[in-house]
Scaffold this motif. Sequence first.
Motif, PDB file in Angstrom:
ATOM      1  N   PRO A  62       0.824  -1.210   0.000  1.00  0.00           N
ATOM      2  CA  PRO A  62       0.000   0.000   0.000  1.00  0.00           C
ATOM      3  C   PRO A  62       0.858   1.259   0.000  1.00  0.00           C
ATOM      4  O   PRO A  62       2.013   1.251   0.443  1.00  0.00           O
ATOM      5  CB  PRO A  62      -0.793  -0.124   1.306  1.00  0.00           C
ATOM      6  N   ALA A  63       0.272   2.341  -0.493  1.00  0.00           N
ATOM      7  CA  ALA A  63       0.962   3.621  -0.473  1.00  0.00           C
ATOM      8  C   ALA A  63       1.185   4.053   0.977  1.00  0.00           C
ATOM      9  O   ALA A  63       0.290   3.946   1.815  1.00  0.00           O
ATOM     10  CB  ALA A  63       0.147   4.663  -1.221  1.00  0.00           C
ATOM     11  N   GLY A 304       3.443   0.251  -3.912  1.00  0.00           N
ATOM     12  CA  GLY A 304       4.434   0.680  -2.930  1.00  0.00           C
ATOM     13  C   GLY A 304       4.817   2.144  -3.036  1.00  0.00           C
ATOM     14  O   GLY A 304       5.971   2.506  -2.764  1.00  0.00           O
ATOM     15  N   LEU A 305       3.875   3.000  -3.397  1.00  0.00           N
ATOM     16  CA  LEU A 305       4.180   4.422  -3.523  1.00  0.00           C
ATOM     17  C   LEU A 305       4.507   5.022  -2.154  1.00  0.00           C
ATOM     18  O   LEU A 305       3.927   4.645  -1.132  1.00  0.00           O
ATOM     19  CB  LEU A 305       2.985   5.167  -4.129  1.00  0.00           C
ATOM     20  N   VAL A 306       5.427   5.954  -2.142  1.00  0.00           N
ATOM     21  CA  VAL A 306       5.788   6.694  -0.924  1.00  0.00           C
ATOM     22  C   VAL A 306       5.453   8.161  -1.182  1.00  0.00           C
ATOM     23  O   VAL A 306       6.011   8.777  -2.101  1.00  0.00           O
ATOM     24  CB  VAL A 306       7.279   6.539  -0.583  1.00  0.00           C
ATOM     25  N   VAL A 307       4.526   8.698  -0.387  1.00  0.00           N
ATOM     26  CA  VAL A 307       4.016  10.045  -0.613  1.00  0.00           C
ATOM     27  C   VAL A 307       4.532  10.964   0.493  1.00  0.00           C
ATOM     28  O   VAL A 307       4.286  10.717   1.676  1.00  0.00           O
ATOM     29  CB  VAL A 307       2.472  10.057  -0.634  1.00  0.00           C
ATOM     30  N   GLU A 566       7.340   9.117  -4.486  1.00  0.00           N
ATOM     31  CA  GLU A 566       8.455   8.238  -4.824  1.00  0.00           C
ATOM     32  C   GLU A 566       7.947   6.813  -5.012  1.00  0.00           C
ATOM     33  O   GLU A 566       6.864   6.465  -4.522  1.00  0.00           O
ATOM     34  CB  GLU A 566       9.500   8.257  -3.699  1.00  0.00           C
ATOM     35  N   ASN A 567       8.735   6.000  -5.712  1.00  0.00           N
ATOM     36  CA  ASN A 567       8.422   4.576  -5.749  1.00  0.00           C
ATOM     37  C   ASN A 567       9.067   3.885  -4.554  1.00  0.00           C
ATOM     38  O   ASN A 567       9.742   4.526  -3.745  1.00  0.00           O
ATOM     39  CB  ASN A 567       8.858   3.944  -7.083  1.00  0.00           C
ATOM     40  N   LYS A 568       8.872   2.582  -4.451  1.00  0.00           N
ATOM     41  CA  LYS A 568       9.352   1.855  -3.261  1.00  0.00           C
ATOM     42  C   LYS A 568      10.870   1.843  -3.152  1.00  0.00           C
ATOM     43  O   LYS A 568      11.421   1.594  -2.078  1.00  0.00           O
ATOM     44  CB  LYS A 568       8.816   0.424  -3.276  1.00  0.00           C
ATOM     45  N   ASP A 569      11.565   2.134  -4.270  1.00  0.00           N
ATOM     46  CA  ASP A 569      13.027   2.171  -4.263  1.00  0.00           C
ATOM     47  C   ASP A 569      13.592   3.558  -3.975  1.00  0.00           C
ATOM     48  O   ASP A 569      14.807   3.750  -3.960  1.00  0.00           O
ATOM     49  CB  ASP A 569      13.562   1.682  -5.608  1.00  0.00           C
TER      50      ASP A 569
END
Length: 786
Positions: A62-63, A304-307, A566-569
């Motif tokens: 999840p984000a 896996g979005l990182v907001v 960002e993406n998970k990386d």
Amino acid sequence: MTASEFKALARAALTRAASWLRPHLRPRSLLLLPALFCIYVLVLIPFTPGIRDIRRAKVDQPAQIYSADGKLLAEFRPTHREWVSLKEISPQVIDALIATEDRRFYQHHGIDFRRTAGAALRTFSGDRQGGSTLTQQLARNLYPEEIGRSQTLTRKLKEAITAFKIEALYSKDEILETYLNTVPFLYNAYGIEMAARTYFDKSAGQLDVLESATLIGMLKGNSYYNPVLNPERALDRRNIVLGQMVKFGHLQPAKLDALRKRPLRIDFERQTEEPGRAPHFAQQLRKWLIAWADDNDYNIYSDGLVVRTTIDSRLQTMATNALAWQGNQLQSIANAAWGGRGGCANANVDLGHAFIRETDQYRALRTGGANDADALKHLGADRAFMQTLCENKTRVQAAFVALDPRNGQIRAWVGSRDFTQDPFDHVAQARRQPGSTFKPFVYGAAFDRGAKPTDTFVDQAVEIPIRGDEIWRPTDDSPPSGRPVSLRDGIAYSKNRITAQLMESVGPARVARLARDMGVRESHLDVVPSLALGTSPVTLKEMVSAYGTIANDGSYIEPLLVTRIENKDGDVLAQFESAPERALSVDATRKLVDVMRDVINRGTGTAIRTRFGVRADVAGKTGTTQDNADGWFILMHPQLVAGAWVGFNDSRVTLRSDYWGQGAHSALPIVGDFMQRSLRSHVIDVRARFDTQETPGFWATRLTRLRTWIAQTFTSEPKPSAAKQTSVQKPVRAKRAPSEPEAEVTDAPSEPPVFTTMPPILPAPGEAASSVAPAAPAEAASDTQQ
């Protein structure tokens, strides 16, 4: 051609083809049927979920939503589910599942042909049974839209193909783990972990054999075998599962009889998600993020979005605490005003009857044949009903939002007193009349047309024709004095009659246009004279955004929720910032900031100084609507603008107090407490100052240069020697105690008064101060059309 017409033609064509083929078919021709079936299966493969989709479904990412200072605010999950590994699940759950749902699970490769054939034979004989394996059920649960729900051969083939794909990609343990973490169990509980917590108040690893059999038994039909609503059916189904476990060697036969006699022993409790640090903000952000993800081909639940958001977790905590503290204080006042719990009907009989008539219980009684009087009497005598009704109606609500005016980034957002009790967002969803907090738009429009803070209007009765024969007569809390009042005093003391006359000279259309340019862009504004006193409902978010424009030298910046994704990386997918838009001239804005300082220094907002000890350079405005239905206060600092609203969900309910109902006493303490804490913690700089020096115009600049040139060219006086300038006299600043607000203006001064343009220096927060704050000048309670 319509779909029905196409189906009819296709059916007729197939009938003709079958009638032609029937006499020509021979036993050898039947060999074509398997080939045709294989071709049909191959055609279906592209219409089943792809390998990438299956991999994404298993890896639930999840984000994650983070604050600007790196604190986790929320995770956006598609359902109420907590993923646990197979090792964290009780082995008895797995035994019960395999014995009941798929006893040859470890032998087949997605389809149990023996079971499928047996189920088909029993179905043809009239005893319909399912033959799906766990893998097929998982495919159906994960991809209901792609596979379909209809009982057709095509759907079963899609399900079988997807099951083969899953078996090729996953191990048996991975399939079991995914199945047990995705299967639904009613009450918004998905997966075995949430089911264990919901029905037995324990984790999945602690389930015993009876509890395991009960939950696995629900899979045949969640509603039918619901242990909460249908305990007898659930008990019978549990015992069947226990029998299956004995039959296939997962339970000793000697224990079966004793176990069957045991009761269910359900410990039911709905599971609720933790609201998080900023639940209302997260609620609004989810809507925005879904739209962004759809436009950019991302999934907020699995990619896996990182907001990275604009929220400051420290300011968010301060805002939440300040609102909760003031809300509790006001609630005790509301309870006393409305006669305590269940007393709203006694405090106001007509309003209490109106509340009753709006309930489903009242409508049910009327539908059943009761007349109005009998229905009111019956429900009014029901103490539990009236207590619940009155508690809901007289529950004080509040909202708060703060943003950085320099970039539009929202720093704190509190949509109600308690998200779990009232998830409705009073920051962005609720539209309420803003009262006198709308007045700065009138003064800003006037300053933009050349008006000065020292300009005056006579404090006299005002009558403004509006439509037809209607006359608008705005009033204040004191009778007209007949004296001239400056615009500076008019806004400092929130004079309705002065503002109404200023509105008449500026024009409602110009004021409405300026309000929209400054930030009130979503709510409808009625272009009428009474708009000056805030009669058109708006949101708190819009008003704080517009005040942010004032604090930003007249440049509007759209409120910002997210700085980057960002993406998970950790790779940056997108960055966000808002471009400034000129809404009000710099000179007009600086005049407006200067006069709004006086609201805090000596007007209706002096409690910011006297009670909360804020010694920074701040400006703001209080607001109160008709009958004290809404209390507002918005405060501007060069680095932070904060606003609060206080009221009730039903605007017919008020605090029933001319004192506590005012924005200066209901909403101001929330902002004051917040601003005091943010300054003490050094999140914002106490030394920051508004630049209110007026920028000279084109001709004024050139005239000044001309005068300087003439003075330098034709002067005959010698310049003073630098050697003689050995000392400089420091200017002496006149001190005025900030805790002594000036009385309301009733007489016109013989000479224009001199006002300071900077706030007085107050004692530091740790220094001694008076324990009793003098009352702020009363704000006019009648801020709406009379």
